[in-house]
Motif scaffolding. Sequence first.
Motif, PDB file in Angstrom:
ATOM      1  N   TYR A  62       0.827  -1.202   0.000  1.00 41.36           N
ATOM      2  CA  TYR A  62       0.000   0.000   0.000  1.00 41.36           C
ATOM      3  C   TYR A  62       0.863   1.255   0.000  1.00 41.36           C
ATOM      4  CZ  TYR A  62      -3.971  -3.027   1.011  1.00 41.36           C
ATOM      5  OH  TYR A  62      -4.933  -3.986   0.949  1.00 41.36           O
ATOM      6  N   GLU A  63       1.990   1.205   0.687  1.00 40.37           N
ATOM      7  CA  GLU A  63       2.908   2.347   0.698  1.00 40.37           C
ATOM      8  C   GLU A  63       3.470   2.610  -0.695  1.00 40.37           C
ATOM      9  OE1 GLU A  63       7.378   3.021   2.338  1.00 40.37           O
ATOM     10  OE2 GLU A  63       5.937   2.156   3.772  1.00 40.37           O
ATOM     11  N   LYS A  64       3.815   1.544  -1.402  1.00 41.71           N
ATOM     12  CA  LYS A  64       4.353   1.697  -2.756  1.00 41.71           C
ATOM     13  C   LYS A  64       3.284   2.182  -3.730  1.00 41.71           C
ATOM     14  CE  LYS A  64       8.520   0.459  -1.880  1.00 41.71           C
ATOM     15  NZ  LYS A  64       9.634   1.383  -1.996  1.00 41.71           N
ATOM     16  N   TYR A  65       2.051   1.708  -3.565  1.00 43.61           N
ATOM     17  CA  TYR A  65       0.946   2.212  -4.385  1.00 43.61           C
ATOM     18  C   TYR A  65       0.777   3.716  -4.174  1.00 43.61           C
ATOM     19  CZ  TYR A  65      -1.415  -1.921  -6.367  1.00 43.61           C
ATOM     20  OH  TYR A  65      -1.760  -3.015  -7.112  1.00 43.61           O
ATOM     21  N   ASP A  66       0.771   4.150  -2.921  1.00 43.22           N
ATOM     22  CA  ASP A  66       0.579   5.564  -2.615  1.00 43.22           C
ATOM     23  C   ASP A  66       1.743   6.407  -3.134  1.00 43.22           C
ATOM     24  OD1 ASP A  66      -1.849   5.040  -1.425  1.00 43.22           O
ATOM     25  OD2 ASP A  66      -1.020   4.952   0.603  1.00 43.22           O
ATOM     26  N   GLN A  67       2.952   5.888  -3.007  1.00 45.68           N
ATOM     27  CA  GLN A  67       4.115   6.605  -3.517  1.00 45.68           C
ATOM     28  C   GLN A  67       4.013   6.803  -5.024  1.00 45.68           C
ATOM     29  OE1 GLN A  67       7.736   4.411  -3.029  1.00 45.68           O
ATOM     30  NE2 GLN A  67       8.984   5.915  -4.072  1.00 45.68           N
ATOM     31  N   THR A  68       3.606   5.776  -5.732  1.00 42.15           N
ATOM     32  CA  THR A  68       3.465   5.871  -7.181  1.00 42.15           C
ATOM     33  C   THR A  68       2.327   6.808  -7.554  1.00 42.15           C
ATOM     34  OG1 THR A  68       4.276   3.594  -7.310  1.00 42.15           O
ATOM     35  CG2 THR A  68       3.283   4.502  -9.287  1.00 42.15           C
ATOM     36  N   ALA A  69       1.243   6.806  -6.779  1.00 44.99           N
ATOM     37  CA  ALA A  69       0.132   7.721  -7.038  1.00 44.99           C
ATOM     38  C   ALA A  69       0.583   9.171  -6.883  1.00 44.99           C
ATOM     39  CB  ALA A  69      -1.032   7.424  -6.098  1.00 44.99           C
ATOM     40  N   TYR A  70       1.349   9.471  -5.841  1.00 45.42           N
ATOM     41  CA  TYR A  70       1.851  10.828  -5.649  1.00 45.42           C
ATOM     42  C   TYR A  70       2.781  11.237  -6.785  1.00 45.42           C
ATOM     43  CZ  TYR A  70      -0.055  10.577  -0.940  1.00 45.42           C
ATOM     44  OH  TYR A  70      -0.889  10.441   0.140  1.00 45.42           O
ATOM     45  N   ASN A  71       3.587  10.317  -7.262  1.00 44.30           N
ATOM     46  CA  ASN A  71       4.460  10.614  -8.399  1.00 44.30           C
ATOM     47  C   ASN A  71       3.642  10.956  -9.642  1.00 44.30           C
ATOM     48  OD1 ASN A  71       6.721  10.187  -6.857  1.00 44.30           O
ATOM     49  ND2 ASN A  71       7.069   8.107  -7.603  1.00 44.30           N
ATOM     50  N   CYS A  72       2.549  10.244  -9.857  1.00 47.62           N
ATOM     51  CA  CYS A  72       1.682  10.538 -11.000  1.00 47.62           C
ATOM     52  C   CYS A  72       1.028  11.908 -10.854  1.00 47.62           C
ATOM     53  CB  CYS A  72       0.610   9.459 -11.155  1.00 47.62           C
ATOM     54  SG  CYS A  72       1.233   7.885 -11.755  1.00 47.62           S
ATOM     55  N   PHE A  73       0.600  12.244  -9.642  1.00 45.49           N
ATOM     56  CA  PHE A  73      -0.030  13.543  -9.430  1.00 45.49           C
ATOM     57  C   PHE A  73       0.976  14.681  -9.605  1.00 45.49           C
ATOM     58  CE2 PHE A  73      -3.183  11.191  -6.576  1.00 45.49           C
ATOM     59  CZ  PHE A  73      -4.107  11.075  -7.613  1.00 45.49           C
ATOM     60  N   ILE A  74       2.210  14.473  -9.182  1.00 41.39           N
ATOM     61  CA  ILE A  74       3.244  15.495  -9.375  1.00 41.39           C
ATOM     62  C   ILE A  74       3.520  15.689 -10.866  1.00 41.39           C
ATOM     63  CG2 ILE A  74       5.706  15.966  -9.055  1.00 41.39           C
ATOM     64  CD1 ILE A  74       5.378  14.673  -6.249  1.00 41.39           C
ATOM     65  N   ALA A  75       3.612  14.597 -11.603  1.00 46.20           N
ATOM     66  CA  ALA A  75       3.841  14.693 -13.047  1.00 46.20           C
ATOM     67  C   ALA A  75       2.665  15.375 -13.740  1.00 46.20           C
ATOM     68  CB  ALA A  75       4.074  13.303 -13.634  1.00 46.20           C
TER      69      ALA A  75
END
Length: 101
Positions: A62-75
């Motif tokens: 779940y932590e890795k999912y959230d990290q990837t989601a934040y990266n997508c939102f930043i991009a």
Amino acid sequence: MVKCPICGPKLSICCSLLSMWGIVMLGLLGVFYKIHSVALFEDIPLTAEKWKKENYTMSIIYEKYDQTAYNCFIAAGIYILCFIFSCCQQRMNSKASYEMS
């Protein structure tokens, strides 16, 4: 007096369209990562060794999912800035061509 545009009219339109597509695509991808979509499990940055080291807990996933989601939102945010820049360039080009006529 109109400032000199950096991009031409065709390039600014192309960049606007690509930015809109990037905003939509990365926004949706971020949402799907945020809701922990199973279809995207293979794309999270987690190796089997690291997961084994964490005793196969779901919290690391779940932590890795959230990290990837934040990266997508930043991009997607960066694409928003590119879209704003492209729209400003379109406006400068239209004012420049209007004043020359």
